[in-house]
Design a protein around this motif. Structure first.
Motif, PDB file in Angstrom:
ATOM      1  N   VAL A   1       0.837  -1.205   0.000  1.00 55.65           N
ATOM      2  CA  VAL A   1       0.000   0.000   0.000  1.00 55.65           C
ATOM      3  C   VAL A   1       0.873   1.257   0.000  1.00 55.65           C
ATOM      4  CG1 VAL A   1      -1.581   1.335   1.457  1.00 55.65           C
ATOM      5  CG2 VAL A   1      -2.030  -1.093   1.015  1.00 55.65           C
ATOM      6  N   ASN A   2       1.921   1.253   0.788  1.00 54.18           N
ATOM      7  CA  ASN A   2       2.829   2.404   0.809  1.00 54.18           C
ATOM      8  C   ASN A   2       3.493   2.592  -0.542  1.00 54.18           C
ATOM      9  OD1 ASN A   2       3.273   3.861   3.522  1.00 54.18           O
ATOM     10  ND2 ASN A   2       3.001   1.707   4.085  1.00 54.18           N
ATOM     11  N   TYR A   3       3.867   1.479  -1.142  1.00 51.26           N
ATOM     12  CA  TYR A   3       4.529   1.521  -2.447  1.00 51.26           C
ATOM     13  C   TYR A   3       3.576   2.071  -3.511  1.00 51.26           C
ATOM     14  CZ  TYR A   3       7.851   0.255  -6.009  1.00 51.26           C
ATOM     15  OH  TYR A   3       8.754   0.319  -7.037  1.00 51.26           O
ATOM     16  N   ALA A   4       2.346   1.570  -3.482  1.00 48.09           N
ATOM     17  CA  ALA A   4       1.351   1.997  -4.473  1.00 48.09           C
ATOM     18  C   ALA A   4       1.063   3.491  -4.330  1.00 48.09           C
ATOM     19  CB  ALA A   4       0.070   1.179  -4.307  1.00 48.09           C
ATOM     20  N   TYR A   5       0.976   3.957  -3.110  1.00 47.37           N
ATOM     21  CA  TYR A   5       0.673   5.379  -2.872  1.00 47.37           C
ATOM     22  C   TYR A   5       1.798   6.253  -3.428  1.00 47.37           C
ATOM     23  CZ  TYR A   5      -0.798   9.556  -0.319  1.00 47.37           C
ATOM     24  OH  TYR A   5      -1.228  10.820   0.013  1.00 47.37           O
TER      25      TYR A   5
ATOM     26  N   LYS B   1      -2.600   7.198  -5.546  1.00 49.71           N
ATOM     27  CA  LYS B   1      -2.373   8.485  -4.850  1.00 49.71           C
ATOM     28  C   LYS B   1      -3.693   9.259  -4.835  1.00 49.71           C
ATOM     29  CE  LYS B   1       0.227  12.306  -3.801  1.00 49.71           C
ATOM     30  NZ  LYS B   1      -0.628  12.886  -2.760  1.00 49.71           N
ATOM     31  N   LYS B   2      -4.326   9.335  -6.024  1.00 49.87           N
ATOM     32  CA  LYS B   2      -5.574  10.096  -6.152  1.00 49.87           C
ATOM     33  C   LYS B   2      -6.700   9.412  -5.360  1.00 49.87           C
ATOM     34  CE  LYS B   2      -8.335  12.177  -9.854  1.00 49.87           C
ATOM     35  NZ  LYS B   2      -9.480  11.305 -10.131  1.00 49.87           N
ATOM     36  N   LEU B   3      -6.813   8.081  -5.531  1.00 51.17           N
ATOM     37  CA  LEU B   3      -7.895   7.344  -4.861  1.00 51.17           C
ATOM     38  C   LEU B   3      -7.801   7.491  -3.334  1.00 51.17           C
ATOM     39  CD1 LEU B   3     -10.234   5.152  -5.328  1.00 51.17           C
ATOM     40  CD2 LEU B   3      -8.475   3.451  -4.810  1.00 51.17           C
ATOM     41  N   PHE B   4      -6.593   7.299  -2.805  1.00 52.17           N
ATOM     42  CA  PHE B   4      -6.426   7.365  -1.344  1.00 52.17           C
ATOM     43  C   PHE B   4      -6.669   8.798  -0.850  1.00 52.17           C
ATOM     44  CE2 PHE B   4      -3.256   3.514  -1.114  1.00 52.17           C
ATOM     45  CZ  PHE B   4      -4.260   2.687  -1.596  1.00 52.17           C
ATOM     46  N   ASP B   5      -6.159   9.788  -1.598  1.00 51.15           N
ATOM     47  CA  ASP B   5      -6.360  11.182  -1.189  1.00 51.15           C
ATOM     48  C   ASP B   5      -7.843  11.538  -1.177  1.00 51.15           C
ATOM     49  OD1 ASP B   5      -3.692  11.549  -0.820  1.00 51.15           O
ATOM     50  OD2 ASP B   5      -3.331  12.687  -2.673  1.00 51.15           O
ATOM     51  N   GLU B   6      -8.543  11.099  -2.234  1.00 52.56           N
ATOM     52  CA  GLU B   6      -9.984  11.407  -2.313  1.00 52.56           C
ATOM     53  C   GLU B   6     -10.746  10.817  -1.127  1.00 52.56           C
ATOM     54  OE1 GLU B   6     -10.473  11.670  -7.167  1.00 52.56           O
ATOM     55  OE2 GLU B   6     -11.241   9.904  -6.122  1.00 52.56           O
TER      56      GLU B   6
ATOM     57  N   THR C   1      -9.692  -2.756   6.272  1.00 55.85           N
ATOM     58  CA  THR C   1     -11.017  -2.395   5.743  1.00 55.85           C
ATOM     59  C   THR C   1     -11.148  -0.886   5.495  1.00 55.85           C
ATOM     60  OG1 THR C   1     -11.882  -2.307   7.984  1.00 55.85           O
ATOM     61  CG2 THR C   1     -12.262  -4.350   6.771  1.00 55.85           C
ATOM     62  N   ASN C   2     -10.182  -0.105   5.961  1.00 52.92           N
ATOM     63  CA  ASN C   2     -10.232   1.339   5.681  1.00 52.92           C
ATOM     64  C   ASN C   2      -9.644   1.696   4.314  1.00 52.92           C
ATOM     65  OD1 ASN C   2     -11.256   1.716   8.239  1.00 52.92           O
ATOM     66  ND2 ASN C   2      -9.231   2.015   9.162  1.00 52.92           N
ATOM     67  N   ILE C   3      -8.952   0.741   3.693  1.00 51.96           N
ATOM     68  CA  ILE C   3      -8.347   1.028   2.383  1.00 51.96           C
ATOM     69  C   ILE C   3      -9.462   1.071   1.338  1.00 51.96           C
ATOM     70  CG2 ILE C   3      -6.659   0.250   0.662  1.00 51.96           C
ATOM     71  CD1 ILE C   3      -5.378  -1.492   2.877  1.00 51.96           C
ATOM     72  N   PRO C   4      -9.507   2.132   0.497  1.00 52.84           N
ATOM     73  CA  PRO C   4     -10.592   2.197  -0.504  1.00 52.84           C
ATOM     74  C   PRO C   4     -10.565   0.982  -1.436  1.00 52.84           C
ATOM     75  CG  PRO C   4      -9.396   4.272  -0.396  1.00 52.84           C
ATOM     76  CD  PRO C   4      -8.633   3.303   0.456  1.00 52.84           C
ATOM     77  N   LEU C   5     -11.757   0.582  -1.874  1.00 52.73           N
ATOM     78  CA  LEU C   5     -11.880  -0.574  -2.772  1.00 52.73           C
ATOM     79  C   LEU C   5     -11.543  -0.181  -4.210  1.00 52.73           C
ATOM     80  CD1 LEU C   5     -15.267  -1.819  -1.337  1.00 52.73           C
ATOM     81  CD2 LEU C   5     -13.153  -3.158  -1.315  1.00 52.73           C
ATOM     82  N   LEU C   6     -11.041  -1.168  -4.958  1.00 50.48           N
ATOM     83  CA  LEU C   6     -10.778  -0.976  -6.391  1.00 50.48           C
ATOM     84  C   LEU C   6     -11.831  -1.758  -7.171  1.00 50.48           C
ATOM     85  CD1 LEU C   6      -9.012  -0.233  -8.897  1.00 50.48           C
ATOM     86  CD2 LEU C   6      -7.641  -2.269  -8.389  1.00 50.48           C
ATOM     87  N   LYS C   7     -12.649  -1.032  -7.940  1.00 45.85           N
ATOM     88  CA  LYS C   7     -13.694  -1.722  -8.717  1.00 45.85           C
ATOM     89  C   LYS C   7     -13.090  -2.257 -10.012  1.00 45.85           C
ATOM     90  CE  LYS C   7     -17.678   0.928  -7.159  1.00 45.85           C
ATOM     91  NZ  LYS C   7     -17.031   2.131  -6.592  1.00 45.85           N
TER      92      LYS C   7
ATOM     93  N   ILE D   1      -5.159  -3.784  -5.108  1.00 41.16           N
ATOM     94  CA  ILE D   1      -5.386  -3.684  -3.664  1.00 41.16           C
ATOM     95  C   ILE D   1      -6.885  -3.602  -3.416  1.00 41.16           C
ATOM     96  CG2 ILE D   1      -4.986  -2.252  -1.618  1.00 41.16           C
ATOM     97  CD1 ILE D   1      -2.442  -1.222  -3.101  1.00 41.16           C
ATOM     98  N   ARG D   2      -7.394  -4.547  -2.673  1.00 37.40           N
ATOM     99  CA  ARG D   2      -8.842  -4.634  -2.393  1.00 37.40           C
ATOM    100  C   ARG D   2      -9.627  -4.536  -3.711  1.00 37.40           C
ATOM    101  NH1 ARG D   2     -11.711  -1.843   2.036  1.00 37.40           N
ATOM    102  NH2 ARG D   2     -12.451  -3.900   2.601  1.00 37.40           N
ATOM    103  N   TYR D   3      -9.310  -5.420  -4.587  1.00 37.62           N
ATOM    104  CA  TYR D   3      -9.843  -5.440  -5.949  1.00 37.62           C
ATOM    105  C   TYR D   3     -11.080  -6.336  -5.995  1.00 37.62           C
ATOM    106  CZ  TYR D   3      -9.709  -7.095 -10.855  1.00 37.62           C
ATOM    107  OH  TYR D   3     -10.018  -7.462 -12.142  1.00 37.62           O
TER     108      TYR D   3
END
Ligand SMILES: [Zn+2]
Length: 456
Positions: free
Chosen positions: A56-60, A67-72, A87-93, A331-333
């Motif tokens: 997750v750190n690497y992806a951010y 970066k955009k998804l997590f910031d939003e 469970t706090n990590i945003p989901l990827l559709k 991540i959480r796909y």
């Protein structure tokens, strides 16, 4: 596994085996996988969490999309303190991945993870999904293939046959393709038997004749193809003497397949749950019928419609974190499947249990009252009416189904009986059209759906 012995590549050493460097590192991984399957579930999740935090750190840092998804979502990677925080990590559709494949690629793929490959899931599941993967991931997947061979005690000196989709002109009958070795997972470390391949576009009788001729110990095949093959083997009374078991993947198992397989070939079937994007998700427990998550490769969640974790037995969406993909981090796909978790397995392995895999959203039947479920339509029922070689049911509207059949033209009485069986199975008095075909085409990946809905 029942190897003759480990392969040796070092001059002057026959015993014990000294495989190549790649083979040795594969064995080293296997040594760990042998142990980690017996960790308790908390220990497994803790190790997965450490890996997810890194990813997750690497992806951010390196993937603009994340970066955009997590910031939003005001999600900070450093807020991950313990496994509950996942469970706090945003989901990827899935649609986001389909629409933005290039934005999900890391701008800094670690060189240590080796060469980068492109993978595209075929169009048969709707729009393709394009991802990149690395040699590192292949190494982990090879490790899991070895685990799977080991679970079912395959004899790696025997022949392993595959019937699946290949381009026109490849693996064609009457001979198909024959190779020495089953693939990198086994042939790097064992004196490995033959593998043989046949293009699944070959007619069923040709497939059966080829199989009889090859007489392999193991067969890999898609479930609906196997269903046709097994039924034909019963009709023609053909046995494959050397066959020890069958391995399937790629589609939900049709009702009755295990029984028909047992009747035709007197062997068990072991199903693999996985996708091209994330690799192996679960294998069947060697001692119980359900599936064990391959936790060293993926972190699996099953979520309800409010994105909350389902309890064991509850049906929900399968959400996957692919632990080692630093090229296209997933991540959480939300992969678009439905499944339910089961209780811990009696075999003692701590790998989580998936009790049932239901299939995809587009395989859900919708009743006029709004109820939705995955219909099953048993071979036993329809085979009593006529010699139906293949069928497919398509939901056209809330009240109308279209049934496509491969069989001799039925009498109107037979058609009416079939309608009754379908209405019974589908729990509604549907209006039903029947059409006849020479064969029902498969998608490019060989996936065939016995039921699909056009209501989406
Ligand atoms: Zn088990």
């Amino acid at each position: 596994m029942i190897p003759s012995f480990y392969k040796t590549e070092l001059y002057g050493v026959e015993f014990p085996g000294f495989p190549s460097n790649a083979g040795a590192s594969s064995l080293a991984l296997q040594f760990q996988l042998e142990q980690s399957q017996w960790f308790d579930s908390a220990k497994i999740i803790n190790h997965q969490f450490d890996q997810i935090r890194l990813l997750v750190n690497y992806a951010y840092r390196t993937v603009p999309f994340y970066k955009k998804l997590f910031d939003e979502h005001n999600f900070l990677p450093e807020s991950l303190q313990n496994p509950e925080d996942i469970t706090n990590i945003p989901l990827l559709k899935r649609t986001e991945l389909q629409e933005n494949p290039e934005r999900i690629i890391s701008q800094e793929i670690p060189r240590e993870h080796g060469h980068v490959f492109d993978v595209s899931t075929s169009g048969s599941t709707g729009r393709p999904v394009d991802v990149k993967r690395t040699v590192l991931m292949n190494q982990v997947w090879d490790g899991l293939i070895l685990r799977e061979h080991n679970w079912y005690q395959r004899d790696v000196t025997q022949e392993y046959a595959t019937i699946k989709y290949a381009k026109k002109g490849e693996w064609e009958p009457p001979f198909g393709l024959i190779r020495q070795g089953w693939g990198s997972a086994t042939q790097l470390i064992f004196d490995n038997g033959l593998s043989s391949y046949l293009n699944s576009s070959a007619p069923i009788d040709v497939q059966l004749d080829w199989l009889k001729h090859r007489n392999p110990a193991y067969l890999f095949i898609y479930p609906t193809n196997l269903f046709e093959l097994a039924k034909r083997a019963i009709d023609r009374n053909i046995k494959i003497d050397n066959l020890k078991h069958i391995r399937t993947n790629g589609e939900s198992l049709p009702d009755g397949l295990r029984d028909v397989c047992k009747r035709a070939f007197d062997v068990e079937l072991y199903d693999i749950y996985g996708t091209l994007e994330v690799g192996f998700i679960a294998f069947q427990c060697p001692e119980q019928g359900h599936y064990h998550v391959q936790s060293e490769n993926v972190y699996v969640e099953i979520l309800d419609e409010n994105d909350k974790p389902c309890k064991p037995g509850g049906i929900g969406r399968v959400v996957i974190t692919s632990l080692h993909n630093f090229a296209t981090p997933l991540i959480r796909y939300d992969i678009g499947d439905y499944a339910s978790f089961g209780d811990p397995c009696e075999c003692g392995r701590g790998l989580p249990v998936i009790s049932k895999i239901y299939g995809r959203t587009r395989n859900v039947l919708t009743l006029p009252n709004g109820d939705k479920y995955w219909p099953t339509f048993g071979y036993r029922e329809y085979s009593k009416i006529a010699d139906i070689k293949q069928f497919q049911i398509i939901q056209k509207t809330l009240t109308k189904l279209h049934v496509r059949l491969v069989c001799e033209q039925m009498t109107s009485d037979q058609e009416d009986s079939l309608r009754e069986v379908i209405r019974d199975a589908m729990r509604y008095d549907f209006e039903i059209d029947i059409t006849y075909h020479d064969n029902l085409e498969r998608g490019p990946s060989d996936k065939f759906e016995e039921f699909k809905s056009e209501l989406l």
